[in-house]
Scaffold this active site. Structure first.
Site, PDB file in Angstrom:
ATOM      1  N   ARG A  47       0.707  -0.999  -0.021  1.00 34.85           N
ATOM      2  CA  ARG A  47      -0.040   0.042   0.065  1.00 34.85           C
ATOM      3  C   ARG A  47       0.848   1.224  -0.013  1.00 34.85           C
ATOM      4  O   ARG A  47       0.428   2.405  -0.637  1.00 34.85           O
ATOM      5  CB  ARG A  47      -0.735   0.057   1.369  1.00 34.85           C
ATOM      6  CG  ARG A  47      -2.114   0.614   0.873  1.00 34.85           C
ATOM      7  CD  ARG A  47      -3.167   0.659   2.360  1.00 34.85           C
ATOM      8  NE  ARG A  47      -2.519   0.107   3.412  1.00 34.85           N
ATOM      9  CZ  ARG A  47      -2.999  -0.314   4.732  1.00 34.85           C
ATOM     10  NH1 ARG A  47      -4.245  -0.465   4.656  1.00 34.85           N
ATOM     11  NH2 ARG A  47      -2.251  -1.010   5.703  1.00 34.85           N
ATOM     12  N   LYS A 145      -0.913 -19.445   8.355  1.00 31.10           N
ATOM     13  CA  LYS A 145      -1.587 -19.286   9.689  1.00 31.10           C
ATOM     14  C   LYS A 145      -1.706 -18.105  10.554  1.00 31.10           C
ATOM     15  O   LYS A 145      -0.859 -17.525  10.100  1.00 31.10           O
ATOM     16  CB  LYS A 145      -1.185 -20.608  10.496  1.00 31.10           C
ATOM     17  CG  LYS A 145       0.192 -20.292  11.243  1.00 31.10           C
ATOM     18  CD  LYS A 145       0.827 -21.420  11.966  1.00 31.10           C
ATOM     19  CE  LYS A 145       0.515 -21.118  13.416  1.00 31.10           C
ATOM     20  NZ  LYS A 145       1.376 -20.281  14.216  1.00 31.10           N
ATOM     21  N   GLU A 213      10.783 -22.336  23.092  1.00 31.00           N
ATOM     22  CA  GLU A 213      11.575 -21.042  22.322  1.00 31.00           C
ATOM     23  C   GLU A 213      12.308 -20.302  23.580  1.00 31.00           C
ATOM     24  O   GLU A 213      11.580 -20.276  24.499  1.00 31.00           O
ATOM     25  CB  GLU A 213      10.490 -20.236  21.391  1.00 31.00           C
ATOM     26  CG  GLU A 213       9.804 -20.973  20.502  1.00 31.00           C
ATOM     27  CD  GLU A 213       8.932 -19.907  19.909  1.00 31.00           C
ATOM     28  OE1 GLU A 213       9.264 -19.235  18.648  1.00 31.00           O
ATOM     29  OE2 GLU A 213       7.622 -19.952  20.192  1.00 31.00           O
ATOM     30  N   ASP A 232      -1.571 -21.359  18.863  1.00 27.26           N
ATOM     31  CA  ASP A 232      -0.526 -20.809  17.974  1.00 27.26           C
ATOM     32  C   ASP A 232       0.518 -21.832  17.593  1.00 27.26           C
ATOM     33  O   ASP A 232       1.019 -21.981  16.650  1.00 27.26           O
ATOM     34  CB  ASP A 232       0.298 -19.546  18.886  1.00 27.26           C
ATOM     35  CG  ASP A 232       1.358 -18.766  18.047  1.00 27.26           C
ATOM     36  OD1 ASP A 232       1.100 -18.806  16.907  1.00 27.26           O
ATOM     37  OD2 ASP A 232       2.660 -18.728  18.613  1.00 27.26           O
ATOM     38  N   HIS A 237       1.505 -26.624  14.707  1.00 29.24           N
ATOM     39  CA  HIS A 237       2.938 -27.377  14.391  1.00 29.24           C
ATOM     40  C   HIS A 237       2.944 -28.864  15.222  1.00 29.24           C
ATOM     41  O   HIS A 237       3.389 -29.722  14.618  1.00 29.24           O
ATOM     42  CB  HIS A 237       4.001 -26.530  14.871  1.00 29.24           C
ATOM     43  CG  HIS A 237       3.911 -24.935  14.130  1.00 29.24           C
ATOM     44  ND1 HIS A 237       3.748 -24.675  12.984  1.00 29.24           N
ATOM     45  CD2 HIS A 237       4.056 -23.901  14.812  1.00 29.24           C
ATOM     46  CE1 HIS A 237       3.556 -23.601  12.452  1.00 29.24           C
ATOM     47  NE2 HIS A 237       4.077 -22.992  13.753  1.00 29.24           N
TER      48      HIS A 237
HETATM   49  C1  BG6 Z   1       4.855 -19.364  14.399  1.00 29.60           C
HETATM   50  C2  BG6 Z   1       4.169 -19.080  15.638  1.00 29.60           C
HETATM   51  O1  BG6 Z   1       3.785 -20.096  13.843  1.00 29.60           O
HETATM   52  O2  BG6 Z   1       6.015 -20.347  14.731  1.00 29.60           O
HETATM   53  C3  BG6 Z   1       5.389 -18.019  16.524  1.00 29.60           C
HETATM   54  O3  BG6 Z   1       2.911 -18.058  15.471  1.00 29.60           O
HETATM   55  C4  BG6 Z   1       6.503 -19.271  16.797  1.00 29.60           C
HETATM   56  O4  BG6 Z   1       4.621 -17.852  17.618  1.00 29.60           O
HETATM   57  C5  BG6 Z   1       7.105 -19.572  15.482  1.00 29.60           C
HETATM   58  O5  BG6 Z   1       7.512 -18.274  17.111  1.00 29.60           O
HETATM   59  C6  BG6 Z   1       8.117 -20.612  15.546  1.00 29.60           C
HETATM   60  O6  BG6 Z   1       8.650 -21.024  14.339  1.00 29.60           O
HETATM   61  P1  BG6 Z   1      10.350 -21.633  14.263  1.00 29.60           P
HETATM   62  O7  BG6 Z   1      10.428 -22.079  13.057  1.00 29.60           O
HETATM   63  O8  BG6 Z   1      10.937 -20.378  14.685  1.00 29.60           O
HETATM   64  O9  BG6 Z   1      10.262 -22.542  15.420  1.00 29.60           O
END
Ligand code: BG6
Length: 487
Positions: A47, A145, A213, A232, A237
């Site tokens: 935009r 997502k 994480e 999330d 995942h």
């Molecule tokens: C995303 C989540 O789908 O995956 C995040 O929304 C998360 O919150 C991320 O940090 C983690 O992905 P990766 O590949 O860094 O483990």
């Protein structure tokens, strides 16, 4: 080497974080390694009123940061020639004529519409594309997502997108499926005779899937506060990883064969009763602590978070799959932010020998385990016992077998988005979620969301930089197990 057809990738949300951090670097790497056809174009919709040169400079700055040492000026120059910045407001239906004209220059190209925008815009973009018949022929749409926020909203998105695109044109991304180690898991399971006979309740004690994480909510407080770790990470995942571990061997590697098997697992997941939710699920939230030597504030002090927030930043749960293969085998899933380590791994713990005849050098809970590590590094390791060298008697000690160390493994491992983006261009749906899979995953998660909505007990607090609340350890110890890092 596989051939990638001539393409136009149209990037909606082209100035956003995902595009800069992941999508454009992924395409740059593929270009640099000479895997993209010469006439592949990347049309970046935004935009902001900025010139082509300004946009290219913006992408270059990001690429230098996110590509790191692999960035090269010469390949960057030829890559940047693929980028075309197209400025328009994606909510203005008439403005899509600009895009239609641009795409009409290359009628034979595969068209990939990558929606790296807020999900609230998905339906409108699809409708506007169809207004100019851009949904026809060789067109594909990629949805990032979160695809919904519960079962009802994910159904609504699927139904709305289905008005404009056929299911075979819809690529729902779960980037965990693009990680090399996940594909290696498929290769190990279905490319060898060795594991399959052991891959069942008779020989497997428990399965652990961990994705932790060190980062917190990283400026995404508003989003995270409404989302939480269950939506999330677990719904997407972690359940996808569970399916990859648990599914029956598909008849072939075609997308529907694989996705049918994954769907069967999602359907066989035992639903949680209200009592189970209290017993078998741990909901946590980080409080202030330290990651290594760096102090970290608590979740409730992060920007955009209510001081009395009950949003979970950690989930651990004990799932069960009601099939002949898996009856009675617990699958422990765990994810959290601000944890001690960044770690993503699948651990398959095999049963103990039925009768021990040798002494051990130390007490080991599951001597035979297969560890598939996705992060921070990728590896597949088989843990066994062998004789401790020397000595008068046979004493067992642990040894490991690296199943991922041939010469070819030394080549650069592509990021998940590289694999997934090229799969979309090639029309390979295997690593993408079908609408029924997505809805089934939401169906399983829904009673948990419902119970937590009604529950007034706050999440259990854990210190930032730890492995989560103590209840997470207790969840396993009730069955006589412990998490991999504690063993
Ligand atoms: C995303 C989540 O789908 O995956 C995040 O929304 C998360 O919150 C991320 O940090 C983690 O992905 P990766 O590949 O860094 O483990």
């Amino acid at each position: 080497m596989i051939t990638i057809p001539a393409f136009d990738v149209v990037l909606f949300g082209s100035t956003g974080d995902l595009a800069m951090r992941k999508l454009l670097p992924a395409l740059y790497f593929q270009h640099k390694e000479d895997r993209l056809p010469d006439d592949g174009r990347i049309i970046c919709i935004g935009r902001n009123a900025q010139t082509q040169a300004e946009y290219v400079q913006m992408v270059k700055t990001a690429a230098i940061k996110f590509v790191g040492d692999a960035f090269e000026e010469s390949s960057w120059l030829s890559f940047s020639a693929r980028l075309q910045y197209l400025q328009f407001d994606i909510t203005d239906a008439t403005a899509y004529s600009l895009l239609a004209n641009r795409l009409a220059e290359k009628p034979s190209h595969v068209r990939v519409f990558y929606l790296a925008t807020a999900p609230s815009l998905f339906i409108e973009i699809c409708k506007n594309l169809s207004g100019f018949k851009l949904n026809k022929g060789n067109s594909r749409v990629v949805l990032e997502k979160p695809l919904g926020n519960d079962l009802a909203s994910s159904r609504a998105i699927n139904a709305a997108v289905a008005q404009y695109f056929e299911e075979r044109q819809v690529y729902r991304i779960d980037h965990y499926l693009g990680k090399e180690a996940v594909q290696n898991l498929l290769a190990l399971r279905f490319g060898n005779t060795l594991f399959e006979p052991l891959w069942r309740r008779e020989w497997i004690d428990n399965v652990q899937i961990t994705v932790t994480e060190q980062v917190g909510v990283e400026g995404r407080g508003d989003f995270y506060e409404k989302t939480g770790a269950l939506r999330d990470m677990v719904q997407s995942h972690l359940l996808q990883l569970l399916c990859m571990v648990a599914m029956e061997p598909p008849a072939n590697i075609d997308s529907d064969s694989v996705r049918d098997e994954k769907l069967k697992i999602l359907r066989a997941l035992r639903p949680f009763t209200p009592n189970d939710i209290a017993q078998k699920i741990v909901r946590g939230q980080y409080r202030a602590g330290a990651i290594g030597t760096t102090g970290a504030i608590g979740y409730s002090d992060e920007e955009g978070i209510a001081p009395d927030s009950c949003t979970e930043t950690f989930v651990a749960l004990r799932a069960e799959i009601d099939t002949w293969r898996w009856a009675g085998v617990p699958f422990f899933l765990r994810t959290g932010k601000r944890m001690q380590e960044r770690l993503a791994e699948i651990v398959i713990n095999f049963r103990q020998v039925p009768h021990a005849i040798f002494p051990m050098t130390r007490n080991i809970q599951n001597a035979n385990r297969l560890v598939i590590r996705l992060q921070p590094d990728e590896s597949v390791t088989l843990h066994l016992l062998a004789k401790q060298p020397g000595g008068d008697e046979i004493k067992l000690h642990p040894v490991t077998l690296d199943l991922d160390s041939d010469e070819s493994a030394k080549t650069r491992r592509p990021d998940a988005y590289e694999r997934l983006l090229t799969d979309v261009i090639r029309g390979q749906l295997t690593l993408f979620m079908r609408s029924d899979e997505l809805e089934e995953a939401w169906t399983w998660v829904e009673p948990i969301l419902e119970a937590w909505r009604k529950n007034e007990d706050p999440p259990k607090l854990y210190q930032a930089g730890s492995w989560g609340p103590a209840a997470s350890t207790a969840l396993l110890s009730r069955d006589g197990f412990c998490w991999h890092e504690e063993s």
